[in-house]
Design a protein around this motif. Structure first.
Motif, PDB file in Angstrom:
ATOM      1  N   ALA A 117      25.018  12.125  -4.106  1.00 23.04           N
ATOM      2  CA  ALA A 117      24.003  12.968  -4.737  1.00 23.04           C
ATOM      3  C   ALA A 117      22.742  13.050  -3.894  1.00 23.04           C
ATOM      4  CB  ALA A 117      23.677  12.436  -6.132  1.00 23.04           C
ATOM      5  N   ALA A 118      22.472  11.996  -3.121  1.00 15.09           N
ATOM      6  CA  ALA A 118      21.291  11.976  -2.254  1.00 15.09           C
ATOM      7  C   ALA A 118      21.536  12.655  -0.913  1.00 15.09           C
ATOM      8  CB  ALA A 118      20.844  10.538  -2.035  1.00 15.09           C
ATOM      9  N   GLY A 119      22.718  13.239  -0.739  1.00 17.42           N
ATOM     10  CA  GLY A 119      23.032  13.917   0.512  1.00 17.42           C
ATOM     11  C   GLY A 119      23.531  13.005   1.611  1.00 17.42           C
ATOM     12  N   LEU A 120      23.865  11.761   1.255  1.00 21.54           N
ATOM     13  CA  LEU A 120      24.367  10.801   2.225  1.00 21.54           C
ATOM     14  C   LEU A 120      25.894  10.801   2.236  1.00 21.54           C
ATOM     15  CD1 LEU A 120      22.009   7.820   1.314  1.00 21.54           C
ATOM     16  CD2 LEU A 120      21.796   9.334   3.298  1.00 21.54           C
ATOM     17  N   PRO A 121      26.497  10.368   3.323  1.00 21.18           N
ATOM     18  CA  PRO A 121      27.957  10.216   3.303  1.00 21.18           C
ATOM     19  C   PRO A 121      28.337   9.065   2.386  1.00 21.18           C
ATOM     20  CG  PRO A 121      27.047   9.314   5.325  1.00 21.18           C
ATOM     21  CD  PRO A 121      25.907   9.995   4.621  1.00 21.18           C
ATOM     22  N   PRO A 122      29.544   9.076   1.825  1.00 16.87           N
ATOM     23  CA  PRO A 122      29.923   7.997   0.901  1.00 16.87           C
ATOM     24  C   PRO A 122      29.937   6.634   1.569  1.00 16.87           C
ATOM     25  CG  PRO A 122      31.821   9.349   1.493  1.00 16.87           C
ATOM     26  CD  PRO A 122      30.609  10.069   1.999  1.00 16.87           C
ATOM     27  N   VAL A 123      30.358   6.599   2.836  1.00 23.87           N
ATOM     28  CA  VAL A 123      30.441   5.346   3.578  1.00 23.87           C
ATOM     29  C   VAL A 123      29.371   5.347   4.657  1.00 23.87           C
ATOM     30  CG1 VAL A 123      31.932   3.852   4.945  1.00 23.87           C
ATOM     31  CG2 VAL A 123      32.944   5.379   3.247  1.00 23.87           C
ATOM     32  N   PRO A 124      28.527   4.323   4.721  1.00 26.77           N
ATOM     33  CA  PRO A 124      27.558   4.275   5.819  1.00 26.77           C
ATOM     34  C   PRO A 124      28.274   4.266   7.167  1.00 26.77           C
ATOM     35  CG  PRO A 124      27.031   2.646   4.124  1.00 26.77           C
ATOM     36  CD  PRO A 124      28.377   3.190   3.793  1.00 26.77           C
ATOM     37  N   ALA A 125      27.774   5.049   8.097  1.00 31.49           N
ATOM     38  CA  ALA A 125      28.436   5.145   9.400  1.00 31.49           C
ATOM     39  C   ALA A 125      28.523   3.792  10.090  1.00 31.49           C
ATOM     40  CB  ALA A 125      27.683   6.143  10.280  1.00 31.49           C
ATOM     41  N   ALA A 126      27.507   2.952   9.888  1.00 33.89           N
ATOM     42  CA  ALA A 126      27.495   1.645  10.546  1.00 33.89           C
ATOM     43  C   ALA A 126      28.561   0.707   9.999  1.00 33.89           C
ATOM     44  CB  ALA A 126      26.118   0.998  10.375  1.00 33.89           C
ATOM     45  N   ALA A 127      29.145   1.053   8.843  1.00 38.55           N
ATOM     46  CA  ALA A 127      30.150   0.184   8.231  1.00 38.55           C
ATOM     47  C   ALA A 127      31.540   0.423   8.783  1.00 38.55           C
ATOM     48  CB  ALA A 127      30.160   0.394   6.717  1.00 38.55           C
ATOM     49  N   VAL A 128      31.703   1.440   9.618  1.00 36.14           N
ATOM     50  CA  VAL A 128      33.032   1.820  10.108  1.00 36.14           C
ATOM     51  C   VAL A 128      33.097   1.620  11.616  1.00 36.14           C
ATOM     52  CG1 VAL A 128      34.804   3.613  10.104  1.00 36.14           C
ATOM     53  CG2 VAL A 128      33.059   3.587   8.293  1.00 36.14           C
ATOM     54  N   ARG A 129      34.148   0.973  12.064  1.00 35.90           N
ATOM     55  CA  ARG A 129      34.335   0.775  13.507  1.00 35.90           C
ATOM     56  C   ARG A 129      35.824   0.760  13.796  1.00 35.90           C
ATOM     57  NH1 ARG A 129      32.996  -3.705  10.938  1.00 35.90           N
ATOM     58  NH2 ARG A 129      34.126  -5.657  11.269  1.00 35.90           N
ATOM     59  N   GLU A 130      36.160   0.895  15.050  1.00 32.48           N
ATOM     60  CA  GLU A 130      37.562   0.850  15.461  1.00 32.48           C
ATOM     61  C   GLU A 130      37.872  -0.505  16.084  1.00 32.48           C
ATOM     62  OE1 GLU A 130      38.777   4.169  17.833  1.00 32.48           O
ATOM     63  OE2 GLU A 130      37.809   5.630  16.515  1.00 32.48           O
TER      64      GLU A 130
END
Length: 569
Positions: free
Chosen positions: A95-108
């Motif tokens: 609702a705040a215009g953010l992605p559901p998952v913080p980008a910093a939380a995802v890595r390969e």
């Protein structure tokens, strides 16, 4: 309005017709209103919490203030409020215009994407300090794919209006309402939930909690047994199915019973072709890695293991049924001695789930020398060796614990044996628990990492009973992928999953090996005391009542009281 008890097919037809008429209106409901519905649900959970847990305790055969009643707060109102909070956290980001998952939380890593999903908030870090959860995606999934695919229901890929049937479980109270929430919020479907006859007494509580959804024709709770379930499964107004139960339940629905069922299964001509997800249990292991355990470590982990066996009297789909230990470690007998000590100290409790006595008797017949505790309601078999042993082939769903001793000259060799044994010999892929001392893990990092990767389970708990993943809301819950309707195993699909991740392979939970402050000495520092869900906690019920109240209203002023109560446990 909610459906009356299902005494005839007319009540079921009315429930499905109402949902079908209202399905499109749920699809069109705005994100802001979906958030509001969850926010208004939380106080209704709090209002019903005491009555809900009291009814659960009485149904299971003990008083609402008994030591066992802590589990009813964990697996009913707290789990429900925690999951609602998890969904709210993610939906508010959207609702705040953010992605559901913080980008910093995802890595390969190692050819796949890994997502840090817990802790998600500052409160998580305070209340469950030292607990973490990662979601591993299937090999080949990239970081960009995870970020792009998450929460498709709210990011341009909403589902079509549909009616889902949830066939509720009869053991853990929260299973049915959490499955309803998943269908509504993750898949965009309205829901008819058939209560299991074992815990149909919970229906009025669920109807109160979901009052706005039932008033608007988006949810219906109905009663009934196999006949009513079959009617709903076949109903032309029902589009999708989700069932929690056993492999036998799934196969009876999909293939039928009798000689013709085998023919249908062989020819892959099912009776039911609707989209079908399931969570079906299995034989769950707890693997004990040898290491430099202290006397306090043996006591704590014995309490942990007994909790994973006796929570809900063993009537859990991921109750520890097989304890996998090193044959040549001098700590094995010390651990078993501590487990026996814990069992002797616990108050008695009934095995309430239908068929439990018969299943325990089958184990007793196979093991006439089994150690009997709690007037025979718990059987401990300290050395299981037969490959056809019922403890290794059938989910007992009651108080039976078998011990399997495997070779291995060091932790690395033992872990290789344990991963191979659990993968090839134990049916089911829902959850596994791995206990490993922090110093052992540091010294054998590659071996421990390899074991976590090699365990083909939907949830792997490292120093944390895998069932904890069921409770957090953020963590997907289901079997390791790869099952088919012909070989269903522990089921197909994931529920909960508040971040609405796709391409999930497993959740990896981690918890401190030792509670605070002793964790400082073992190399697992945290602020977390002994968990209140341990069967040995002296203040478990009071702590869980306070945690539930906080989950429902989020008042920071409640935090000191929660922490103080937990420390006294």
């Amino acid at each position: 309005m909610t459906a009356p008890p299902a005494s005839d097919t007319a009540a079921l037809d009315l429930a499905v017709t109402t949902l079908r008429d209202r399905a499109a209106s749920w699809t069109a409901t705005s994100l802001a209103e979906r958030i509001g519905l969850l926010e208004r649900m939380l106080p209704r959970i709090a209002a019903r919490a005491t009555a809900m847990t009291a009814d659960a305790a009485r149904a299971k055969g003990y008083a609402p203030d008994a030591v066992w009643a802590a589990e009813d707060w964990v697996t009913a109102p707290w789990a429900l409020a925690q999951t609602v909070r998890a969904h709210l956290h993610v939906l508010r980001r959207l609702a705040a215009g953010l992605p559901p998952v913080p980008a910093a939380a995802v890595r390969e890593r190692d050819g796949r994407a890994v997502v840090d999903v817990f802790p998600a908030t500052v409160t998580d870090r305070l209340l469950l300090n030292g607990f973490t959860a990662q979601v591993w995606t299937v090999p080949g999934t990239t970081r960009d794919q995870v970020l792009a695919r998450a929460a498709g229901e709210y990011r341009g890929r909403p589902g079509e209006p549909a009616v889902a049937l949830v066939l509720g479980a009869g053991n853990v109270p929260a299973i049915t309402p959490l499955d309803v929430l998943h269908k509504l919020y993750a898949e965009g479907q309205v829901v008819v939930a058939k209560m299991n006859p074992v815990n149909a007494y919970l229906r009025p509580h669920f109807e109160h909690v979901f009052a706005e959804f039932t008033d608007r024709g988006w949810v219906r709770f109905v009663d009934g047994g196999a006949e009513e379930g079959a009617r709903l499964i076949a109903h032309e107004g029902v589009d999708t199915l989700h069932v929690t139960g056993s492999e036998r339940t799934h196969d009876a629905i999909v293939w039928g019973t009798g000689e013709a069922a085998a023919d249908r299964r062989r020819d892959d001509t099912p009776l039911v072709t609707k989209p079908f997800t399931s969570e079906l249990g299995g034989v769950s292991p707890c693997i004990v890695t040898p290491g430099p355990w202290s006397a306090a470590d043996f006591r704590h982990q014995a309490e942990h293991i007994v909790t994973s066996k006796l929570n809900n009297a063993g009537h859990n789909c991921v109750a520890t049924q097989v304890l996998v230990v090193p044959r040549d470690w001098d700590g094995t007998e010390r651990l078993l001695a501590e487990i026996r000590r814990v069992l002797r100290a616990l108050p008695p409790r009934p095995a309430y789930y239908p068929g439990a006595a018969d299943r325990l008797e089958a184990v007793a017949l196979a093991h006439p020398d089994a150690e009997r505790h709690d007037d025979g309601r718990l059987l401990l078999v300290p050395d299981v060796t037969d490959t056809d042993d019922p403890l290794l082939t059938d989910e007992v769903f009651a108080g039976a614990l078998g011990v399997v001793r495997l070779p291995g000259a060091d932790p690395a060799a033992f872990l290789r044996e344990a991963v191979e044994f659990t993968g090839e010999r134990l049916p089911g892929t829902l959850g596994a628990t791995l206990l490993v001392h922090p110093r052992t893990e540091r010294a054998h990092r590659a071996a421990v990492d390899g074991a976590v990767a090699g365990l083909r389970y939907g949830t792997v708990g490292v120093n944390c009973w895998s069932a904890f993943g069921f409770l957090l809301g953020y963590t997907p819950w289901g079997a390791h992928p790869g099952h088919t309707r012909r070989e269903i195993g522990s089921g197909i699909g994931f529920v909960h999953n508040a971040f609405l991740l796709e391409d999930v392979e497993k959740t990896v939970l981690r918890a401190p090996f030792a509670p605070a402050p002793r964790g400082l000495l073992t190399g697992s520092p945290s602020l977390s005391p002994r968990p209140p869900y341990f069967v040995t906690s002296r203040t478990g019920r009071a702590t869980m009542e306070r945690l539930t109240a906080h989950a429902a209203d989020g008042r920071p002023a409640r935090l000191p009281g929660i922490l103080l109560s937990a420390l006294r446990g």
